[in-house]
Design a protein around this motif. Sequence first.
Motif, PDB file in Angstrom:
ATOM      1  N   MET A  24      29.362  66.427  47.596  1.00  0.00           N
ATOM      2  CA  MET A  24      28.159  65.509  47.957  1.00  0.00           C
ATOM      3  C   MET A  24      26.751  66.446  47.759  1.00  0.00           C
ATOM      4  O   MET A  24      25.996  65.585  47.608  1.00  0.00           O
ATOM      5  N   GLY A  25      26.513  67.460  48.011  1.00  0.00           N
ATOM      6  CA  GLY A  25      25.440  68.311  47.926  1.00  0.00           C
ATOM      7  C   GLY A  25      24.863  68.001  46.507  1.00  0.00           C
ATOM      8  O   GLY A  25      23.265  67.590  46.628  1.00  0.00           O
ATOM      9  N   TYR A  26      25.533  68.087  45.554  1.00  0.00           N
ATOM     10  CA  TYR A  26      24.834  67.677  44.199  1.00  0.00           C
ATOM     11  C   TYR A  26      24.277  66.707  44.247  1.00  0.00           C
ATOM     12  O   TYR A  26      23.121  66.598  43.582  1.00  0.00           O
ATOM     13  N   ILE A  27      24.957  65.358  44.612  1.00  0.00           N
ATOM     14  CA  ILE A  27      24.507  64.252  44.548  1.00  0.00           C
ATOM     15  C   ILE A  27      23.106  63.997  45.206  1.00  0.00           C
ATOM     16  O   ILE A  27      22.201  63.386  44.591  1.00  0.00           O
ATOM     17  N   LEU A  28      23.098  64.325  46.512  1.00  0.00           N
ATOM     18  CA  LEU A  28      22.096  64.346  47.240  1.00  0.00           C
ATOM     19  C   LEU A  28      20.755  65.213  46.647  1.00  0.00           C
ATOM     20  O   LEU A  28      19.644  64.590  46.811  1.00  0.00           O
ATOM     21  N   GLY A  29      21.005  66.344  45.870  1.00  0.00           N
ATOM     22  CA  GLY A  29      19.930  66.901  45.388  1.00  0.00           C
ATOM     23  C   GLY A  29      19.418  66.159  44.221  1.00  0.00           C
ATOM     24  O   GLY A  29      18.193  66.118  44.022  1.00  0.00           O
ATOM     25  N   ASP A  40      20.821  67.889  57.809  1.00  0.00           N
ATOM     26  CA  ASP A  40      21.943  68.572  58.338  1.00  0.00           C
ATOM     27  C   ASP A  40      22.606  69.436  57.361  1.00  0.00           C
ATOM     28  O   ASP A  40      23.536  70.082  57.794  1.00  0.00           O
ATOM     29  N   LEU A  41      22.016  69.545  56.102  1.00  0.00           N
ATOM     30  CA  LEU A  41      22.403  70.655  55.165  1.00  0.00           C
ATOM     31  C   LEU A  41      22.167  72.055  55.760  1.00  0.00           C
ATOM     32  O   LEU A  41      22.782  73.081  55.165  1.00  0.00           O
ATOM     33  N   LYS A  42      21.320  72.245  56.441  1.00  0.00           N
ATOM     34  CA  LYS A  42      21.013  73.620  57.075  1.00  0.00           C
ATOM     35  C   LYS A  42      21.964  73.947  57.834  1.00  0.00           C
ATOM     36  O   LYS A  42      22.096  75.183  57.950  1.00  0.00           O
ATOM     37  N   LYS A  43      23.038  73.282  58.491  1.00  0.00           N
ATOM     38  CA  LYS A  43      24.055  73.438  59.160  1.00  0.00           C
ATOM     39  C   LYS A  43      25.371  73.590  58.110  1.00  0.00           C
ATOM     40  O   LYS A  43      26.633  73.965  58.783  1.00  0.00           O
ATOM     41  N   ALA A  44      25.264  73.132  57.049  1.00  0.00           N
ATOM     42  CA  ALA A  44      26.293  73.209  55.843  1.00  0.00           C
ATOM     43  C   ALA A  44      26.792  74.473  55.549  1.00  0.00           C
ATOM     44  O   ALA A  44      25.827  75.386  55.686  1.00  0.00           O
ATOM     45  N   LYS A  45      27.922  74.709  54.891  1.00  0.00           N
ATOM     46  CA  LYS A  45      28.468  75.839  54.270  1.00  0.00           C
ATOM     47  C   LYS A  45      27.423  76.205  53.179  1.00  0.00           C
ATOM     48  O   LYS A  45      26.647  75.351  52.284  1.00  0.00           O
ATOM     49  N   ASN A  46      27.309  77.665  52.713  1.00  0.00           N
ATOM     50  CA  ASN A  46      26.402  77.785  51.575  1.00  0.00           C
ATOM     51  C   ASN A  46      26.841  77.067  50.442  1.00  0.00           C
ATOM     52  O   ASN A  46      25.586  76.954  49.357  1.00  0.00           O
ATOM     53  N   GLU A  47      27.907  77.015  50.027  1.00  0.00           N
ATOM     54  CA  GLU A  47      28.692  76.308  48.728  1.00  0.00           C
ATOM     55  C   GLU A  47      27.943  74.915  48.753  1.00  0.00           C
ATOM     56  O   GLU A  47      27.394  74.529  47.648  1.00  0.00           O
ATOM     57  N   LYS A  79      24.822  74.056  50.439  1.00  0.00           N
ATOM     58  CA  LYS A  79      23.427  74.437  50.087  1.00  0.00           C
ATOM     59  C   LYS A  79      23.179  74.475  48.726  1.00  0.00           C
ATOM     60  O   LYS A  79      22.062  73.855  48.159  1.00  0.00           O
ATOM     61  N   ALA A  80      24.122  75.327  48.135  1.00  0.00           N
ATOM     62  CA  ALA A  80      23.946  75.663  46.578  1.00  0.00           C
ATOM     63  C   ALA A  80      24.124  74.331  45.649  1.00  0.00           C
ATOM     64  O   ALA A  80      23.333  74.275  44.725  1.00  0.00           O
ATOM     65  N   SER A  81      24.913  73.667  46.080  1.00  0.00           N
ATOM     66  CA  SER A  81      25.091  72.216  45.102  1.00  0.00           C
ATOM     67  C   SER A  81      23.971  71.447  45.275  1.00  0.00           C
ATOM     68  O   SER A  81      23.456  70.760  44.349  1.00  0.00           O
ATOM     69  N   PHE A  82      23.439  71.203  46.677  1.00  0.00           N
ATOM     70  CA  PHE A  82      22.169  70.623  46.721  1.00  0.00           C
ATOM     71  C   PHE A  82      21.228  71.146  45.804  1.00  0.00           C
ATOM     72  O   PHE A  82      20.391  70.347  45.207  1.00  0.00           O
ATOM     73  N   ILE A  83      20.780  72.407  45.940  1.00  0.00           N
ATOM     74  CA  ILE A  83      19.892  72.909  45.327  1.00  0.00           C
ATOM     75  C   ILE A  83      19.901  73.012  43.683  1.00  0.00           C
ATOM     76  O   ILE A  83      19.017  72.627  42.867  1.00  0.00           O
ATOM     77  N   ARG A  84      21.310  73.095  43.265  1.00  0.00           N
ATOM     78  CA  ARG A  84      21.540  72.826  41.779  1.00  0.00           C
ATOM     79  C   ARG A  84      21.193  71.499  41.516  1.00  0.00           C
ATOM     80  O   ARG A  84      20.725  71.211  40.305  1.00  0.00           O
ATOM     81  N   GLY A  85      21.625  70.264  42.166  1.00  0.00           N
ATOM     82  CA  GLY A  85      21.496  69.018  41.827  1.00  0.00           C
ATOM     83  C   GLY A  85      19.930  68.757  41.746  1.00  0.00           C
ATOM     84  O   GLY A  85      19.146  68.235  40.950  1.00  0.00           O
ATOM     85  N   PHE A  86      19.031  69.348  42.700  1.00  0.00           N
ATOM     86  CA  PHE A  86      17.521  68.891  42.628  1.00  0.00           C
ATOM     87  C   PHE A  86      17.090  69.976  41.454  1.00  0.00           C
ATOM     88  O   PHE A  86      16.051  69.468  40.746  1.00  0.00           O
ATOM     89  N   PHE A  87      17.487  71.240  41.119  1.00  0.00           N
ATOM     90  CA  PHE A  87      16.976  72.003  39.970  1.00  0.00           C
ATOM     91  C   PHE A  87      17.261  71.181  38.674  1.00  0.00           C
ATOM     92  O   PHE A  87      16.561  71.372  37.812  1.00  0.00           O
ATOM     93  N   ASP A  88      18.455  70.641  38.783  1.00  0.00           N
ATOM     94  CA  ASP A  88      18.749  70.027  37.436  1.00  0.00           C
ATOM     95  C   ASP A  88      17.700  68.644  37.352  1.00  0.00           C
ATOM     96  O   ASP A  88      17.609  68.387  35.975  1.00  0.00           O
ATOM     97  N   LYS A  99      12.967  75.666  49.910  1.00  0.00           N
ATOM     98  CA  LYS A  99      12.660  77.016  49.990  1.00  0.00           C
ATOM     99  C   LYS A  99      13.420  77.633  51.017  1.00  0.00           C
ATOM    100  O   LYS A  99      13.887  78.557  51.132  1.00  0.00           O
ATOM    101  N   SER A 100      13.663  76.795  52.362  1.00  0.00           N
ATOM    102  CA  SER A 100      14.292  77.240  53.572  1.00  0.00           C
ATOM    103  C   SER A 100      15.720  77.385  53.078  1.00  0.00           C
ATOM    104  O   SER A 100      16.626  78.317  53.650  1.00  0.00           O
ATOM    105  N   LEU A 101      16.422  76.597  52.152  1.00  0.00           N
ATOM    106  CA  LEU A 101      17.860  76.609  51.713  1.00  0.00           C
ATOM    107  C   LEU A 101      18.056  77.679  50.947  1.00  0.00           C
ATOM    108  O   LEU A 101      19.019  78.633  50.825  1.00  0.00           O
ATOM    109  N   LEU A 102      16.889  77.973  49.904  1.00  0.00           N
ATOM    110  CA  LEU A 102      17.095  79.228  49.177  1.00  0.00           C
ATOM    111  C   LEU A 102      17.047  80.260  49.806  1.00  0.00           C
ATOM    112  O   LEU A 102      17.888  81.458  49.715  1.00  0.00           O
ATOM    113  N   ASN A 103      16.408  80.507  50.888  1.00  0.00           N
ATOM    114  CA  ASN A 103      16.604  81.605  52.007  1.00  0.00           C
ATOM    115  C   ASN A 103      17.830  81.771  52.554  1.00  0.00           C
ATOM    116  O   ASN A 103      18.083  83.209  52.812  1.00  0.00           O
TER     117      ASN A 103
END
Length: 230
Positions: A1-6, A79-86, A88-97, A131-135
């Motif tokens: 779901m992280g990718y979809i949100l991104g 709520d993604l701040k409390k999610a697993k790193n994978e 967070k990474a999926s959300f970032i990937r969706g946004f950067f795509d 930026k906070s998720l990348l950190n």
Amino acid sequence: MGYILGVIKGDGHVRLSKTKGQIVLEVKDKDFALNFKRVIDEWSGLKASLILKKDDGMYATTLSSLRAAQYLKNFDINDLKKAKNEVKASFIRGFFDSEGGVSASNLENRKIATRFIACHNTNNSLILFIKSLLNCLNIQVQNIDKRIGTGFNKNGICYRLRIGGKENVDRFAWKVGFDVKHKRDILYKGLTSNSPYYKRLKLCYNIILTLQTVMDSAELKRITGCSAYE
């Protein structure tokens, strides 16, 4: 779901009324549209449509589901701040795509070679959230600058987040990456120019993407022993 949100925070959007709901992505890149369809089909258990719009040449991926649209529309991305790193990474990937890109130049000369990844958005709060998720993934942002007259809003303000330095670009490639092929190819071209190590990484990544077309994430994890993030 992280990718979809991104993706939704980038090029995608949610249409919602009292009785109908749709999750929509309209882009020029067929590869991106197909990948989004694959991900949202797997997440929802439904089948999104994919059409080529003849009037503007855009590929439109649309999932019609009131329940799915309501859920994504009302989801608090904090709520993604409390999610697993994978996740967070999926959300970032969706946004950067959607909103990101990669540049690699002068690769034939290591002394002047330049490699960086960047994304743009008019919402500064969203850029700071990224930026906070990348950190959290130990990927350091080089800078965030304000630009005027970029993107579709020629008279408005846009914020650019830039990731520079080989070590941070390296981490982004490993921990986030791109699913959009032309962006992924530029990223790995920049990293593999002087390293056989990344040629193996690119090959492994392409194999996984190919397997994703015939099996879901759970089956891939069972076979490889690795999560999507890994």
